[in-house]
Design a protein around this motif. Structure first.
Motif: not given
Length: 397
Positions: A54-61, A70-80, A114-117
């Motif tokens: 899968x690709x990341x959701x650009x709108x979410x990013x 801090x998107x890098x932090x989310x990507x590292x811990x909960x990229x899903x 991040x699951x809050x979103x």
């Protein structure tokens, strides 16, 4: 009283008292939470987790960057989370800001949870209204969300949560206690309110049958719940079985009540089998009679509460320090402490010249505060001068 009550099939409840039992039953809270049934809507098992396909959701990013997250932090811990096609980053941030959260607070909340979103505005507003039943105002609510975002954004079981909040209020629990339950023990709200009512009724009935008074019953129940809300995750059958075991072990009704109070209800998170094994271990170690064993357990409920492996480890640690079985039997409460704590305290006392091998183990006992007080007394005694330097000396010309 409780003897002869029919024994039902024991529930396969796995929450209770977890893999490693710490030196203080009160510290089990964290263990209990980790063992709770996996009912959280925050678990990502319902979402796509194949990060390779899968690709990341650009709108979410883009939304998260605008919110200074801090998107890098989310990507590292909960990229899903970033892979989901539907997300509500801006909407969630807007609701949090309505409640009084500033930009920094919003970013911190979304980084921690991040699951809050993935929660819809309708779900979050419903949860907001639910928590407002026990919060004084939205300022307190947003403060709780900042501290415990995962508890707030677990939006499932809405009807059960609401019914249980109302039930706890009717029972007499104060709102500040209920908010503590929501943040530290959210799983107790997921069960149908009828189940929690049944557990409370079982506790009330047994309290009276053990000789407790009607006048004190409400206070006893509320204190038990405030100390250990996870007691509600037991079944009435499990509670009954454990109380019957204690009575069959020749503890009087008053002594059973005493154990319940000392163990803050954690006794219900044991089983008759584990309690029997722990008692047999202690009896063999201390070479005592059944009556002497009972007196030891009343003096130190840890002998009943902790599993055999934990008791073995702590006993072995004490013996390695040169402490005798006779000393431990005289002060069994020392087994409530972990081996690491015992070693630390012995080291500190030894530095003052205090020999635990020949002295009392009472100096090792108690909470950190208790120990520091005892340590201070020993230190003061050691540093006290042999004579008063300002007192006049009796001399002859």
């Amino acid at each position: 009283m409780l003897r002869g009550v029919a024994r039902g099939a024991k529930d396969t409840f796995t929450l209770l008292l977890a893999r490693s039992q710490y030196c203080n039953p009160g510290l089990k809270f964290l263990s209990l939470r980790t063992e709770a049934p996996n009912r959280s809507f925050l678990t990502h098992s319902t979402y796509t987790t194949d990060t390779k396909a899968r690709e990341e959701n650009k709108k979410t990013i883009e939304s998260l960057y605008r919110l200074s997250v801090d998107v890098k932090k989310i990507r590292r811990l909960k990229e899903w989370v970033l892979l989901q096609e539907v997300a509500y980053a801006q909407e969630v941030a807007g609701i949090l800001q309505e409640m009084g959260a500033d930009e920094t607070a919003v970013a911190n909340i979304l980084e921690r949870c991040p699951e809050a979103i993935l929660r819809s505005p309708a779900e979050i507003n419903a949860q907001r209204a639910l928590w407002q039943l026990v919060c004084q105002n939205e300022k307190q609510l947003i403060k709780l969300i900042e501290q415990f975002p995962e508890s707030f954004f677990t939006t499932g079981y809405h009807e059960n949560q609401k019914a249980n909040i109302l039930f706890f209020q009717e029972l007499g629990l104060k709102n500040n206690i209920i908010t503590r339950f929501l943040t530290s023990a959210p799983s107790i709200f997921y069960s149908p309110v009828e189940k929690n009512k049944k557990v409370i009724e079982t506790l009330q009935r047994n309290y009276l049958s053990l000789g407790g008074s009607d006048a004190n019953m409400k206070i006893w129940i509320l204190k038990l719940l405030s100390q250990n809300p996870f007691i509600l995750l037991n079944t009435s059958t499990a509670i009954q079985e454990n109380l019957e075991f204690l009575q069959k072990s020749d503890f009087s009704d008053q002594e059973v009540l005493q154990l319940l109070s000392k163990l803050k209800g954690f006794i219900f998170q044991l089983t008759p089998t584990t309690m029997q094994k722990s008692m047999l271990f202690s009896k063999n170690v201390f070479k005592c009679s059944d009556q002497e064993l009972k007196e030891l357990v009343l003096k130190c409920p840890a002998l009943l509460y902790y599993s055999v492996p934990i008791l073995e480890e702590r006993l072995g640690g004490l013996l390695k320090e040169g402490i005798s079985i006779a000393q431990i039997r005289e002060t069994p409460m020392v087994l409530e402490l972990t081996t690491q704590i015992v070693q630390y305290r012995i080291k500190k006392l030894s530095a003052l010249g205090y020999n635990v091998k020949s002295g009392s183990l009472e100096s090792l006992n108690g909470t950190k505060k208790d120990f520091e007080v005892n340590y201070g007394k020993i230190q003061s005694k050691k540093e006290r001068p042999m004579f008063n330097p300002v007192a006049p000396l009796n001399t002859q010309d």
